[in-house]
Design an enzyme around this catalytic site. Structure first.
Site, PDB file in Angstrom:
ATOM      1  N   ALA A  12      -4.031  14.915   5.403  1.00 55.39           N
ATOM      2  CA  ALA A  12      -3.595  13.671   5.967  1.00 55.39           C
ATOM      3  C   ALA A  12      -2.765  12.766   5.100  1.00 55.39           C
ATOM      4  CB  ALA A  12      -5.079  12.939   6.148  1.00 55.39           C
TER       5      ALA A  12
ATOM      6  N   LEU B  23      -5.051   9.178   7.743  1.00 53.80           N
ATOM      7  CA  LEU B  23      -6.335   8.734   8.033  1.00 53.80           C
ATOM      8  C   LEU B  23      -6.083   7.315   7.451  1.00 53.80           C
ATOM      9  CD1 LEU B  23      -8.420  11.276   6.518  1.00 53.80           C
ATOM     10  CD2 LEU B  23      -8.486  10.620   8.746  1.00 53.80           C
TER      11      LEU B  23
ATOM     12  N   HIS C 124       0.849  -1.431  -0.023  1.00 52.16           N
ATOM     13  CA  HIS C 124      -0.029   0.032   0.002  1.00 52.16           C
ATOM     14  C   HIS C 124       1.044   1.254  -0.038  1.00 52.16           C
ATOM     15  CE1 HIS C 124      -3.930   2.206   1.419  1.00 52.16           C
ATOM     16  NE2 HIS C 124      -2.805   3.023   1.248  1.00 52.16           N
TER      17      HIS C 124
ATOM     18  N   HIS D 143     -10.637   1.339   1.876  1.00 53.47           N
ATOM     19  CA  HIS D 143     -10.526   2.282   2.861  1.00 53.47           C
ATOM     20  C   HIS D 143     -11.694   2.292   3.810  1.00 53.47           C
ATOM     21  CE1 HIS D 143      -8.703   6.339   4.439  1.00 53.47           C
ATOM     22  NE2 HIS D 143     -10.087   6.394   4.846  1.00 53.47           N
TER      23      HIS D 143
ATOM     24  N   ASN E 112      -5.089   7.409  -6.292  1.00 54.92           N
ATOM     25  CA  ASN E 112      -5.789   8.644  -5.853  1.00 54.92           C
ATOM     26  C   ASN E 112      -5.043   9.946  -6.204  1.00 54.92           C
ATOM     27  OD1 ASN E 112      -3.854   8.053  -3.743  1.00 54.92           O
ATOM     28  ND2 ASN E 112      -5.160   9.255  -2.347  1.00 54.92           N
TER      29      ASN E 112
ATOM     30  N   HIS F  65       1.552   5.400  -1.765  1.00 53.65           N
ATOM     31  CA  HIS F  65       1.065   6.793  -2.525  1.00 53.65           C
ATOM     32  C   HIS F  65       2.438   7.207  -3.216  1.00 53.65           C
ATOM     33  CE1 HIS F  65      -2.839   6.570  -0.824  1.00 53.65           C
ATOM     34  NE2 HIS F  65      -2.204   6.096   0.179  1.00 53.65           N
TER      35      HIS F  65
ATOM     36  N   ASP G 145       1.381   2.525   3.445  1.00 58.61           N
ATOM     37  CA  ASP G 145       0.547   3.656   3.437  1.00 58.61           C
ATOM     38  C   ASP G 145       1.415   5.208   3.282  1.00 58.61           C
ATOM     39  OD1 ASP G 145      -1.935   5.242   2.688  1.00 58.61           O
ATOM     40  OD2 ASP G 145      -2.342   5.389   4.696  1.00 58.61           O
TER      41      ASP G 145
ATOM     42  N   HIS H 210      -4.764  -0.531   5.616  1.00 62.84           N
ATOM     43  CA  HIS H 210      -4.330   0.139   6.927  1.00 62.84           C
ATOM     44  C   HIS H 210      -5.174   0.086   8.229  1.00 62.84           C
ATOM     45  CE1 HIS H 210      -6.937   3.138   5.087  1.00 62.84           C
ATOM     46  NE2 HIS H 210      -6.226   3.237   4.084  1.00 62.84           N
TER      47      HIS H 210
ATOM     48  N   LYS I 217      -9.089   0.216  -5.982  1.00 60.18           N
ATOM     49  CA  LYS I 217      -9.253   0.737  -4.610  1.00 60.18           C
ATOM     50  C   LYS I 217     -10.556   1.507  -4.489  1.00 60.18           C
ATOM     51  CE  LYS I 217      -7.647   2.231  -0.756  1.00 60.18           C
ATOM     52  NZ  LYS I 217      -6.753   3.004  -0.385  1.00 60.18           N
TER      53      LYS I 217
HETATM   54  C1  NCD Z   1      -3.490   9.075   1.812  1.00 63.36           C
HETATM   55  C2  NCD Z   1      -2.975  10.381   0.852  1.00 63.36           C
HETATM   56  O1  NCD Z   1      -2.537  11.325   1.337  1.00 63.36           O
HETATM   57  O2  NCD Z   1      -3.064   9.930  -0.167  1.00 63.36           O
HETATM   58  N1  NCD Z   1      -3.760   9.949   3.282  1.00 63.36           N
HETATM   59  C3  NCD Z   1      -3.656   9.215   4.344  1.00 63.36           C
HETATM   60  O3  NCD Z   1      -3.537   9.677   5.357  1.00 63.36           O
HETATM   61  N2  NCD Z   1      -3.368   7.957   4.368  1.00 63.36           N
HETATM   62  C4  NCD Z   1      -4.851   8.502   1.427  1.00 63.36           C
HETATM   63  C5  NCD Z   1      -5.200   7.545   2.219  1.00 63.36           C
HETATM   64  O4  NCD Z   1      -4.665   6.347   2.165  1.00 63.36           O
HETATM   65  O5  NCD Z   1      -6.100   7.654   3.051  1.00 63.36           O
HETATM   66 ZN    ZN Z   2      -3.275   5.172   1.579  1.00 58.22          ZN
END
Ligand code: NCD
Ligand code: ZN
Length: 344
Positions: free
Chosen positions: A263, A219, A13, A136, A41, A15, A247, A174, A99
């Site tokens: 977040a 989050l 997981h 999520h 995202n 980003h 994450d 998560h 997702k």
């Molecule tokens: C993630 C993001 O910034 O893309 N933020 C987070 O707090 N984990 C989005 C997500 O996975 O919720």
């Molecule tokens: Zn995430």
């Protein structure tokens, strides 16, 4: 000096963003992990297999040639995702999952699913083709306390979903609560979960230690100590339903240190070190390899990676900032030390 050799791991997981931001951070992950499940995202979100292919190439173009790194792509589920799109994704060898962001739940989720009963044709096609749904798991109802949103999601959304789509493979992403751990343990083998380093290492007091701590805000939000203990126990239990997903979610410093901060915690620079520290703290280092390198691959039907990495128990300093696009981000443990390090 204590050392630990494990099979090369995967981050299930992650980003990575796009453009200059992507270029500045992807090698932190490529230095540690052989593969990663890449979250969709972006703005605009990754909605189709064609977009995922383009994004995958963009990622590979930024990976330093000393690393061999494979991005495992995902699509962003909407109310209107078609069965045809699912079938195209399933036929590709690079889209590994869809997702599910409840609309409004987190960063760039406004085009997410407004009601999980809407994308029924997509979910049916996913059941048929074996593509997993990455969840999520938080309700967005403003009347629900932010610390209860995962537990309420389990009752209101996940339990009915599992009942209606019994053969759907689901990754509860998560997880942060004892309720989530118990749900995954009591569910069938199709239901698994990823666990981040912050949800093993921190509790919600860390949001307010000596003042407001925006860099510990992610989050789902950090939870109480009893929840942290449950998540730690699950991660280190040797149960194949729980595996590594950082994450890691980078945001520019000014978007975290502001009146309404984003977040997301960036942990890619020391992801494995953080897990090693967490497992070591309770004498469970022997459980790290399967959590980091076997269970996730097994769930996704991937071969284990070849080769090994070595972790050394030797402290090193984490910088105050890390380059991010044309700016900087404040990484996890900024200005502090990590007790483990990855041998370069
Ligand atoms: C993630 C993001 O910034 O893309 N933020 C987070 O707090 N984990 C989005 C997500 O996975 O919720
Ligand atoms: Zn995430």
């Amino acid at each position: 000096m204590q050392t630990l050799n494990i099979t090369k791991p995967d981050d299930l997981h992650l980003h990575l963003r796009d453009g200059a931001a992507l270029a500045s951070i992807v090698n932190h992950t490529a230095a540690q992990f052989t593969r990663a499940i890449i979250m969709p995202n972006l703005r605009p979100p990754v909605l189709t297999t064609a977009m995922a292919l383009e994004y995958k190439q963009q990622i590979l173009d930024c990976v330093d040639e000393q690393y061999s790194f494979e991005p495992l792509m995902t699509l962003y589920l909407t109310d209107n995702t078609s069965a045809e799109e699912i079938n195209t994704a399933a036929k590709s060898d690079f889209v590994k999952a869809l997702k599910y962001y409840p609309a409004g739940a987190t960063t760039n989720s406004d085009q997410g699913v407004t009601d999980i009963r809407k994308p029924t044709v997509a979910l049916e096609a996913m059941m048929e083709t074996g593509l997993p749904l990455l969840v999520h798991g938080e309700v967005t109802d403003n009347s629900v306390d932010v610390f209860d949103r995962e537990a309420v999601f389990i009752d209101k959304v996940l339990t009915p979903l599992v009942k209606d789509f019994p053969d759907l493979k689901i990754v509860f992403e998560h997880i942060t609560t004892r309720a989530a751990v118990d749900f995954v343990l009591s569910a069938n083998a199709n239901i698994v979960a990823t666990i981040t380093p912050q949800h093993i290492l921190l509790n919600r007091n860390d949001l307010f230690k000596g003042g407001l701590r925006p860099h510990n805000y992610c989050l789902p939000i950090l939870k109480a100590e009893d929840d942290r203990l449950a998540v730690q126990e699950a991660a280190t239990s040797g149960n194949a339903k729980f595996f590594l997903g950082t994450d890691s979610a980078p945001h520019e410093r000014k978007n975290k240190e502001t009146g309404c901060g984003c977040a997301g915690i960036f942990s890619a620079h020391i992801a494995l070190e953080l897990y090693a520290e967490a497992f070591d703290a309770i004498g469970k280092l022997d459980k790290l390899e399967a959590f980091a390198s076997h269970y996730g691959a097994d769930f996704y039907g991937l071969a284990h990676n070849e080769g090994q990495i070595t972790l050394i128990k030797e402290a090193f300093e984490i910088p105050e900032t890390i380059a991010f696009g044309d700016s900087v981000l404040v990484p996890f443990r900024a200005g502090e030390t990590s007790s483990w390090q990855l041998k370069k």
